[in-house]
Scaffold this motif. Sequence first.
Motif, PDB file in Angstrom:
ATOM      1  N   GLU A  39       0.871  -1.184   0.000  1.00 51.06           N
ATOM      2  CA  GLU A  39       0.000   0.000   0.000  1.00 51.06           C
ATOM      3  C   GLU A  39       0.903   1.227   0.000  1.00 51.06           C
ATOM      4  O   GLU A  39       1.665   1.436   0.947  1.00 51.06           O
ATOM      5  CB  GLU A  39      -0.883   0.021   1.257  1.00 51.06           C
ATOM      6  CG  GLU A  39      -1.812  -1.155   1.397  1.00 51.06           C
ATOM      7  CD  GLU A  39      -3.111  -1.007   0.613  1.00 51.06           C
ATOM      8  OE1 GLU A  39      -3.428   0.119   0.197  1.00 51.06           O
ATOM      9  OE2 GLU A  39      -3.779  -2.035   0.419  1.00 51.06           O
ATOM     10  N   ILE A 114      -9.204   2.517  -4.569  1.00 50.64           N
ATOM     11  CA  ILE A 114      -7.853   1.966  -4.458  1.00 50.64           C
ATOM     12  C   ILE A 114      -7.481   1.374  -5.811  1.00 50.64           C
ATOM     13  O   ILE A 114      -8.171   0.500  -6.327  1.00 50.64           O
ATOM     14  CB  ILE A 114      -7.785   0.889  -3.360  1.00 50.64           C
ATOM     15  CG1 ILE A 114      -8.152   1.508  -2.004  1.00 50.64           C
ATOM     16  CG2 ILE A 114      -6.397   0.261  -3.309  1.00 50.64           C
ATOM     17  CD1 ILE A 114      -8.390   0.480  -0.914  1.00 50.64           C
ATOM     18  N   ASN A 160      -0.769  -1.230  -4.478  1.00 49.48           N
ATOM     19  CA  ASN A 160      -2.052  -0.535  -4.377  1.00 49.48           C
ATOM     20  C   ASN A 160      -1.791   0.913  -3.992  1.00 49.48           C
ATOM     21  O   ASN A 160      -0.863   1.195  -3.226  1.00 49.48           O
ATOM     22  CB  ASN A 160      -2.936  -1.181  -3.301  1.00 49.48           C
ATOM     23  CG  ASN A 160      -3.341  -2.584  -3.667  1.00 49.48           C
ATOM     24  OD1 ASN A 160      -3.800  -2.843  -4.768  1.00 49.48           O
ATOM     25  ND2 ASN A 160      -3.166  -3.518  -2.743  1.00 49.48           N
TER      26      ASN A 160
END
Length: 174
Positions: A39, A114, A160
């Motif tokens: 992330e 996302i 992501n």
Amino acid sequence: MSRDPLVVGNVVGDILDPFIKSASLKILYNNRELTNGSELKPSQVASEPRVEIAGRDMRNLYTLVMVDPDSPSPSNPTKREYLHWLVTDIPESTNASYGNEIVSYESPKPTAGIHRFAFVIFRQSVRQTIYAPGWRPNFNSRDFSALYSLGPPVAAVFFNCQRETGCGGRRYIR
């Protein structure tokens, strides 16, 4: 059920067909190695990453594509795949700075949801002229590979990313 993060994250399926990894690809943002499913915020990926392809034979050449299959939003990806970067003729055992940049790096700036951003490398059988697509939206990695006879990918990694102020995680509903 596959445990391959590229399958779980639907990179294989949405962008790529199943393939056998046969090259070592390392992506570093700010000297930190990217792992599948990381992330990251837009501020962390504003500058182009260092892309390293391990090996010993500089005669082996690779093509790198970076795409966003979730543009403009994961729920309505009408611009799938958005091309963020295209580099050809990267010699094995070096990094992307030794290649030929066809489409310059555009940093991810997702506005809704996302997004997955995938780096894919293809092994080139020959050095060839690869032309920049006329646009970034609706690039297709499969068609690109077929057009230039690149064959299946040899490695891929994805991360992501969402708005700097975004919250929450990717939800997989099956």
